[in-house]
Design a protein around this motif. Structure first.
Motif, short mmCIF file in Angstrom:
data_model
loop_
_atom_site.label_atom_id
_atom_site.label_comp_id
_atom_site.label_asym_id
_atom_site.label_seq_id
_atom_site.Cartn_x
_atom_site.Cartn_y
_atom_site.Cartn_z
N TRP B 110 75.54 67.43 95.99
CA TRP B 110 76.08 67.75 97.34
C TRP B 110 77.30 66.87 97.62
CZ3 TRP B 110 73.30 71.47 96.55
CH2 TRP B 110 71.91 71.53 96.61
N GLU B 111 77.20 65.60 97.28
CA GLU B 111 78.32 64.71 97.59
C GLU B 111 79.56 65.10 96.78
OE1 GLU B 111 75.62 60.87 98.96
OE2 GLU B 111 77.12 60.59 97.39
N SER B 112 79.34 65.50 95.53
CA SER B 112 80.48 65.92 94.72
C SER B 112 81.09 67.20 95.26
CB SER B 112 80.06 66.14 93.27
OG SER B 112 79.55 64.96 92.73
N MET B 113 80.23 68.13 95.69
CA MET B 113 80.75 69.38 96.26
C MET B 113 81.55 69.09 97.52
SD MET B 113 77.42 71.82 95.95
CE MET B 113 76.83 72.50 94.38
N ARG B 114 81.03 68.19 98.36
CA ARG B 114 81.75 67.83 99.58
C ARG B 114 83.13 67.30 99.23
NH1 ARG B 114 77.27 64.71 103.45
NH2 ARG B 114 75.96 66.52 103.78
N THR B 115 83.17 66.36 98.29
CA THR B 115 84.45 65.75 97.93
C THR B 115 85.38 66.79 97.32
OG1 THR B 115 83.14 63.82 97.37
CG2 THR B 115 85.46 63.74 96.81
N ASN B 116 84.81 67.62 96.45
CA ASN B 116 85.62 68.65 95.82
C ASN B 116 86.31 69.51 96.87
OD1 ASN B 116 85.69 71.68 94.97
ND2 ASN B 116 85.82 70.57 93.04
N LEU B 117 85.55 69.90 97.89
CA LEU B 117 86.13 70.76 98.93
C LEU B 117 87.14 70.00 99.78
CD1 LEU B 117 83.00 72.87 99.96
CD2 LEU B 117 85.03 73.65 98.72
N VAL B 118 86.82 68.74 100.11
CA VAL B 118 87.77 67.96 100.90
C VAL B 118 89.11 67.87 100.16
CG1 VAL B 118 88.30 65.65 101.78
CG2 VAL B 118 86.05 66.63 102.18
N LYS B 119 89.02 67.70 98.84
CA LYS B 119 90.27 67.62 98.06
C LYS B 119 91.06 68.93 98.12
CE LYS B 119 89.31 63.88 94.86
NZ LYS B 119 89.01 63.47 93.49
N LYS B 120 90.35 70.02 98.34
CA LYS B 120 91.02 71.32 98.48
C LYS B 120 91.52 71.54 99.90
CE LYS B 120 89.86 75.47 96.84
NZ LYS B 120 90.94 75.65 95.88
N GLY B 121 91.18 70.61 100.79
CA GLY B 121 91.57 70.78 102.18
C GLY B 121 90.52 71.51 103.00
N ILE B 122 89.31 71.65 102.44
CA ILE B 122 88.24 72.31 103.19
C ILE B 122 87.23 71.25 103.59
CG2 ILE B 122 86.45 74.08 103.08
CD1 ILE B 122 88.10 75.41 100.87
N GLY B 123 87.16 70.99 104.90
CA GLY B 123 86.26 69.94 105.34
C GLY B 123 86.96 68.60 105.35
N PRO B 124 86.31 67.51 105.70
CA PRO B 124 84.87 67.41 105.93
C PRO B 124 84.45 68.12 107.21
CG PRO B 124 85.93 65.41 106.63
CD PRO B 124 86.99 66.25 106.00
N PHE B 125 83.36 67.71 107.77
CA PHE B 125 82.83 68.43 108.89
C PHE B 125 83.35 67.84 110.20
CE2 PHE B 125 79.77 69.99 111.88
CZ PHE B 125 79.50 71.25 111.41
N GLY B 126 83.90 68.69 111.04
CA GLY B 126 84.31 68.27 112.38
C GLY B 126 85.14 67.00 112.38
#
Ligand code: HEM
Ligand code: SF4
Ligand code: SF4
Ligand code: SF4
Lengths: 264, 414
Positions: B110-126
């Motif tokens: 989950w943490e890797s997915m979160r980071t992966n998405l943040v690097k794409k400009g998606i997220g983090p949350f709020g």
């Protein structure tokens, strides 16, 4: 049942067909595995890294990363020794047992039945092959006789597990509702392969249940194609299909358990 | 013709993690245990199994057989956005990893997915996206003055200039939950343990960044870890004590990883330290706490690093305490709901989980629901209040202080 049966001198064409099917199955399997390994190998080699610039996924990178994780020490402090993981978590499947004895029984019978039949089919195939080139102290037919009993036993062990799994998916609403095609295909295919094995064997040996009502000449006529059918779908479904379906867990799950040192 | 690019990349996801996606057998155990899935009224997207399924499909669309043969198929942005929301609806409690039949290390996934998405400009949350900038600037998530780090220290508490032991207070105890800091420092004083503190040089442990997929942003997390390690070294300490599960986990697991080297000191939770002293018969209790006490394992102390026995040992040795267990404890504990950025990001969800946990405690008829983490204490207290339940929520170290006849209040100024 599930082993490579029904080859006789009268069926040389079948033998050639079988060789071709086996070859095709292997090619499809290897191709799919390479793609999977490359897909996995598209990942990074360690914590919080970026993929190497410009490089595509590589199977070698996957294997190296996996091995590194298997052999390094974990900071979490709950890693188990490799041998323990191999025996208890992979062969004995302790993690399923800890969660549910029923599901463990279901899966362990599938696993043990399947693996044993697979191994015996392999041996039968080897004997039938070698017999063609060198003389063995026994004939393939004799060898098949020896394997008949263990074959029946492990066939039934497998069948018990498959039936439990199928009944569970079909009739336990919670499980049924959570099932997707990915799940149905695996258990469906395993079911078909198992039952077709029983039928092929039943027709040949005249088993009262599994001969599905065939006897005498009809049985003689249908035994070879039934065996052929079973062999072909076994090869295609159980080898070729592995990289493309939930069967992949046969490979990926043990690798994951090893990489995580038995799991949390 | 330009070749289509895959909609996702593999940044931060290790080769082994990508394989783990294919090793999920969809047994459903994780779904049964996930606290946020349960508290959300079983929102399908929050189920761990479903998150694995979706990312597996993302991978196959981008790098699978069909993608190899005919080019990757596109994943709509809306789908990735939705996935982002779901993967942040997780306290990183880790029970899904404990029960996973395939042994998948889900929390790191989950943490890797979160980071992966943040690097794409998606997220983090709020508002979590503000963390790196603010923590980077203020060195603590409460945007308070670093110079005020030791403002809480009352006159009666003696802190050495240099010592073998550092008490790492953590931002939450140092600025917000002072009772925890009073209790810890006074207990150490009372037991004659000489300790020092980092003061201004104690920076946030970085947990909030690491857990929410922002470990990489501007290298803040690494800078924090490096600074703290240097500051501890400068104090000449070989042991560092923690009374906060979040800081403890970050120091023990995340710092060495971020720095790529083992820490030059021992990371010890205060309950482990006290357990040792009790065993050596070095604690003389002064009063008895005649109450029934149950204990909630903080995820980041229990499942994440395996400290289960020390807090129980301490509680059982406090005179008068009748210790009772809840239904779900130790590796099978139900999370309080605060972790992983959920308390800050999705407070309603955090509260829902907390209520379930308080109910577990009420079932034992305990007078006190104890824990060993300020986040747990805060969220469990909120859960208790919203249920209007009659149970005290207290930290183990505060109970220890009381049994040693110590106050956990600020001294009354004359
Ligand atoms: C060491 C290797 C293996 C491991 C660790 C493993 C693990 C698992 C696990 C954890 C499940 C989920 C069971 C559950 O629902 O609780 C599963 C399902 C299944 N496995 Fe395996 N497996 C292995 C090898 C095999 C093999 C060789 C077969 C042979 C076909 C097989 C066939 C199945 C089937 C058919 C299911 C689905 C059952 C259902 O649909 O409910 N597995 N496996
Ligand atoms: S870590 Fe906890 S909250 Fe997150 S998905 Fe797993 S069980 Fe659910
Ligand atoms: S417990 Fe593990 S294997 Fe089972 S569904 Fe969840 S992630 Fe998949
Ligand atoms: S606040 Fe407490 S229970 Fe909750 S996630 Fe952290 S450690 Fe877990």
């Amino acid at each position: 049942m599930a082993y490579f049966s029904g080859l006789s001198d009268a069926l040389r064409i079948t033998f050639v067909q079988m060789m071709i099917v086996s070859f095709i199955a292997m090619v499809i399997f290897v191709y799919g595995m390479i793609i999977n390994l490359q897909k996995w190998g598209a990942g990074v080699t360690g914590y919080a890294l970026e993929p190497e610039a410009g490089s595509k996924g590589s199977a070698i990178r996957f294997l190296k990363t996996w091995w590194k994780q298997v052999t390094e020490e974990s900071h979490h402090g709950h890693g188990k020794p490799i041998l323990e993981t191999l025996v208890l978590d992979i062969l004995f499947q302790r993690r399923i047992l800890l969660r549910s004895p029923v599901r463990w029984f279901m899966h362990f019978t599938i696993f043990a039945g399947w693996m044993t039949l697979f191994a015996m089919s392999g041996m039968m195939f080897a004997v039938e092959m070698t017999e063609r080139f060198i003389e063995l102290p026994f004939t393939a037919a004799q060898f098949r006789e020896v394997l008949q009993l263990p074959n029946d036993i492990f066939g039934y062990i497998l069948l018990i597990g498959v039936v439990i799994a199928l009944v569970r998916r079909l009739f336990v609403s919670e499980v049924r509702e959570a099932s997707i095609m990915y799940d149905w295909v695996l258990i469906g295919v395993v079911f078909i392969v198992t039952v077709s094995g029983f039928v092929a064997d039943g027709i040949r040996t005249g088993d009262i249940v599994w001969n599905i009502g065939m006897s005498g000449e009809t049985a003689m006529a249908y035994a070879p194609p039934a065996a052929l059918f079973h062999s072909v779908i076994s090869l295609l479904f159980c080898i070729a299909f592995i990289p493309y379906s939930k069967y992949i867990h046969i490979i990926a799950t043990p690798l994951a358990i090893l990489a995580n040192k038995g799991g949390e | 013709m330009a070749k289509k690019q895959p909609s996702i990349d593999t940044k931060n996801l290790t080769a082994v993690q990508l394989m783990e996606l294919d090793s999920c057998t969809r047994c459903g155990e994780c779904v049964k245990w996930c606290p946020t899935y349960a508290a959300s009224g079983q929102k399908p997207g929050l189920a761990p199994r479903d998150k694995i399924l979706r990312w597996r499909q993302f991978m196959n669309k981008s790098y699978g057989v069909k993608a190899k043969l005919f080019g990757p198929s596109e994943i709509p942005d809306a789908e990735l956005e939705e996935f982002k929301d779901d993967v942040h609806g997780c306290t990183t409690c880790g029970i899904c990893a404990t029960v996973c039949e395939s042994g998948i290390n889900t929390v790191e996934l989950w943490e890797s997915m979160r980071t992966n998405l943040v690097k794409k400009g998606i997220g983090p949350f709020g508002k979590q996206g503000m963390f790196p900038k603010l923590i980077g600037q203020y060195r603590n998530p409460y945007l308070l003055d670093q110079k005020a780090r030791l403002d809480w220290v009352p006159e009666d508490v003696k802190i050495a200039d240099k010592a073998n032991i550092v008490y790492f207070t953590g931002c939450t105890a140092g600025y917000k939950q002072l009772a925890l800091a009073f209790a810890t420092s006074r207990v150490l004083n009372k037991l004659g343990i000489e300790f020092t503190m980092l003061g201004e040089d104690e920076w946030c442990c970085g947990s909030a960044l690491i857990r929410t997929g922002q470990v990489h942003v501007d290298e803040v997390a690494r800078t924090l870890a490096k600074h703290n390690v240097e500051a501890i070294k400068a104090k000449g300490a070989t042991k560092v004590l923690y009374a906060c599960a979040g800081c403890f986990r970050a120091s023990k697991v995340d710092w060495p990883r971020l720095l790529g080297e083992e820490l030059p000191f021992e990371v010890i939770h205060i309950t482990e330290f006290l357990q040792d002293l009790i065993k050596k018969d070095k604690i003389k209790w002064e009063t008895s706490i005649d109450k029934t006490v149950t204990y909630h394992d903080p995820c980041h102390l229990g499942r994440h690093v395996g400290v289960y026995d020390a807090p129980r040992f301490v509680l059982e040795h406090i005179p008068g305490v009748k210790f009772v267990e809840m239904d779900r404890v130790k590796e099978f504990q139900r999370c309080c709901g605060a972790g992983g950025g959920v308390k800050a990001g999705i407070p309603d969800l955090a509260l829902g989980v907390a209520e379930s946990r308080v109910k577990d405690a009420l079932d034992t008829n305990a007078d006190i629901l104890s824990s060993a983490c300020p986040f747990c204490k805060r969220n469990l207290s909120d859960g208790r209040d919203s249920l209007k339940a009659d149970i005290e929520v207290e930290d183990v170290i505060v109970l220890v202080a009381q049994a040693l006849g110590l106050s956990v209040e600020e001294p009354k100024s004359e």
